[in-house]
Design a protein around this motif. Structure first.
Motif, short mmCIF file in Angstrom:
data_model
loop_
_atom_site.label_atom_id
_atom_site.label_comp_id
_atom_site.label_asym_id
_atom_site.label_seq_id
_atom_site.Cartn_x
_atom_site.Cartn_y
_atom_site.Cartn_z
N THR A 2 0.83 -1.19 0.00
CA THR A 2 0.00 0.00 0.00
C THR A 2 0.86 1.24 0.00
O THR A 2 1.77 1.37 0.81
CB THR A 2 -0.91 0.02 1.25
N VAL A 3 0.60 2.14 -0.93
CA VAL A 3 1.28 3.42 -0.93
C VAL A 3 0.26 4.49 -0.65
O VAL A 3 -0.66 4.72 -1.43
CB VAL A 3 1.95 3.69 -2.29
N ASP A 4 0.34 5.12 0.51
CA ASP A 4 -0.65 6.10 0.91
C ASP A 4 0.05 7.30 1.50
O ASP A 4 0.08 7.51 2.70
CB ASP A 4 -1.61 5.47 1.93
N MET A 5 0.66 8.09 0.62
CA MET A 5 1.36 9.28 1.07
C MET A 5 0.66 10.47 0.47
O MET A 5 0.32 10.49 -0.71
CB MET A 5 2.82 9.25 0.64
N THR A 6 0.45 11.50 1.28
CA THR A 6 -0.25 12.68 0.80
C THR A 6 0.58 13.43 -0.21
O THR A 6 1.70 13.82 0.06
CB THR A 6 -0.57 13.61 1.98
N THR A 7 0.00 13.66 -1.38
CA THR A 7 0.72 14.38 -2.42
C THR A 7 0.67 15.86 -2.14
O THR A 7 -0.39 16.42 -1.93
CB THR A 7 0.10 14.10 -3.80
N GLY A 8 1.82 16.49 -2.17
CA GLY A 8 1.87 17.93 -1.96
C GLY A 8 2.00 18.65 -3.27
O GLY A 8 2.09 18.05 -4.33
N ILE A 46 2.86 -2.21 10.44
CA ILE A 46 3.07 -0.79 10.63
C ILE A 46 1.73 -0.12 10.35
O ILE A 46 0.90 -0.67 9.64
CB ILE A 46 4.13 -0.25 9.65
N ARG A 47 1.51 1.04 10.90
CA ARG A 47 0.22 1.67 10.67
C ARG A 47 0.00 1.87 9.17
O ARG A 47 0.96 2.08 8.43
CB ARG A 47 0.11 2.99 11.44
N LEU A 51 5.67 2.80 5.00
CA LEU A 51 6.47 1.86 4.23
C LEU A 51 7.68 1.37 5.01
O LEU A 51 8.20 2.09 5.87
CB LEU A 51 6.95 2.51 2.94
N GLY A 52 8.13 0.17 4.67
CA GLY A 52 9.39 -0.34 5.18
C GLY A 52 10.50 0.15 4.27
O GLY A 52 10.52 -0.17 3.07
N VAL A 53 11.41 0.96 4.79
CA VAL A 53 12.43 1.65 3.99
C VAL A 53 13.80 1.03 4.22
O VAL A 53 14.20 0.79 5.37
CB VAL A 53 12.47 3.15 4.35
N GLY A 54 14.52 0.79 3.12
CA GLY A 54 15.90 0.34 3.20
C GLY A 54 16.83 1.41 2.67
O GLY A 54 16.53 2.04 1.64
N ILE A 55 17.92 1.67 3.36
CA ILE A 55 18.85 2.75 3.01
C ILE A 55 20.17 2.16 2.54
O ILE A 55 20.82 1.41 3.26
CB ILE A 55 19.13 3.68 4.21
N ILE A 56 20.57 2.51 1.31
CA ILE A 56 21.88 2.15 0.76
C ILE A 56 22.50 3.44 0.21
O ILE A 56 22.10 3.93 -0.83
CB ILE A 56 21.77 1.12 -0.38
N SER A 57 23.39 4.08 0.92
CA SER A 57 24.02 3.67 2.16
C SER A 57 23.97 4.83 3.14
O SER A 57 23.41 5.88 2.83
CB SER A 57 25.48 3.28 1.88
N ALA A 58 24.62 4.65 4.33
CA ALA A 58 24.53 5.65 5.38
C ALA A 58 25.55 6.75 5.21
O ALA A 58 26.33 7.06 6.10
CB ALA A 58 24.69 4.98 6.75
N VAL A 72 8.38 10.69 10.26
CA VAL A 72 6.98 10.68 9.85
C VAL A 72 6.44 9.26 9.81
O VAL A 72 5.55 8.92 9.03
CB VAL A 72 6.78 11.40 8.49
N ASP A 73 7.02 8.41 10.65
CA ASP A 73 6.49 7.08 10.96
C ASP A 73 6.72 6.00 9.92
O ASP A 73 6.13 4.93 10.02
CB ASP A 73 5.00 7.15 11.29
N HIS A 74 7.55 6.26 8.92
CA HIS A 74 7.99 5.14 8.09
C HIS A 74 9.01 4.35 8.91
O HIS A 74 9.70 4.91 9.78
CB HIS A 74 8.63 5.64 6.79
#
Length: 343
Positions: A2-8, A46-47, A51-58, A72-74
């Protein structure tokens, strides 16, 4: 998903398809993904809409953006970090997030954020595609200003959703950097059907998205690099010249002038230019070059780079002032004569 992000409104080795020869990568460049393990189970509940986010790289960018998404709760489900500095950064900005191999990050994430150097991006995306790591419906977003979504084509062919998002900002990799994202212009490029996702992601990061066409991104990035990166070099040269001239607090001395000059440049453009070139004062320019050429730093070295930069930037100023009729042809010619290395 599910992708539910408010579009600005608003030179690294390539990953190898063989697990026996992954290659060595410096510092924060991720190593080639290894053989595919059993798929890691999806993140815990998750609420809705997160989304479950993966970061490449730090690196300085990836860790900061990951921190902003956590705010923002991701859920950041994994981060790739190689160097000690990047691991420390991950611990500071992404507390509790596991440090994982590249393939593990990709397996766990619904949104993969690729914050790697430009030259590493294409080999990384291609290598992961060759190993079948990209997943259908997975969002893949990179932070390179140079590239659009074309570089993500191998991931798209695997069914992933390609997005390009570049904050027009410089980052030091500290927690204070998250505040820089507020109102930050962010260039977004994406296929039309998923462009709202890219815009919404920029808004969730606190930025102001603007759509940038694929073919415009190299020039856009060159302009930003020329302005910001070369500004740092220019300021460093000015401070070094002041130190060589005996001014101990060079940065403090030049700060008010540079701040005022930058504000005028941004609000007035070339009209904000002052100084000897804009006045056609060739004698003063000649004196500057003589004085700069005589300077030596604390080790007795000449400041040749400062002299060279002065010449080239003054020549550019002459050209622009002549085009804007702030200098006569005679004044411009006299300035060019004194700026010539043979003068």
């Amino acid at each position: 998903m599910t992708v539910d992000m408010t579009t600005g409104t608003g030179d690294a080795p390539q990953p190898s398809s063989s697990a026996d020869s992954p290659g060595d990568l410096p510092d924060d460049l991720p190593p080639a993904p290894g053989p595919s393990p059993a798929r890691t189970s999806r993140r815990a509940a998750i609420r809705p809409g997160r989304l479950g986010v993966g970061i490449i790289s730090a690196g300085r960018v990836g860790a900061v953006l990951g921190s902003a998404l956590m705010a923002v709760d991701h859920q950041v489900v994994g981060v790739h970090a190689v160097s000690e500095a990047s691991r420390d950064r991950a611990e500071l900005l992404l507390p509790g997030v596991p440090v994982l191999d590249v393939d593990q990050v990709v397996d766990r994430a619904e949104l993969v954020l690729l914050a790697v150097p430009d030259d590493a991006l294409s080999p990384l995306v291609t290598g992961l595609a060759d190993l079948g790591r990209w997943q259908p419906g997975q969002i893949v977003v990179h932070t390179s200003g140079r590239y659009g979504v074309g570089v993500l084509e191998p991931a798209r062919r695997c069914g992933a959703i390609p997005l390009a998002l570049h904050p027009a900002m410089t980052f030091g990799g500290w927690s204070a950097d998250t505040a820089r994202l507020a109102g930050c212009p962010m260039a977004v490029t994406a296929p039309a059907a998923v462009l709202p996702i890219a815009q919404a992601l920029a808004v969730e990061l606190g930025g102001e998205p603007f759509v940038l066409e694929e073919e415009a991104r190299p020039a856009y990035h060159a302009a930003l690099a020329h302005g910001a990166n070369h500004l740092v070099v220019l300021v460093d040269q000015a401070v070094r010249a002041l130190a060589a001239a005996g001014v101990a607090e060079g940065a403090a001395t030049v700060r008010p002038l540079l701040v005022a000059a930058l504000e005028r440049a941004l609000s007035e453009g070339l009209s904000g230019l002052s100084g000897p070139v804009s006045r056609g004062d060739a004698g003063t320019v000649a004196g500057h070059l003589e004085a700069l050429g005589a300077l030596r730093d604390g080790q007795g070295h000449r400041l040749d780079d400062v002299v060279s930069s002065y010449r080239h930037l003054a020549e550019a100023a002459v050209q622009r002032c002549q085009e804007e009729h702030r200098l006569t042809d005679v004044q411009a010619q006299r300035l060019r004569e004194v700026l010539s290395p043979d003068s």
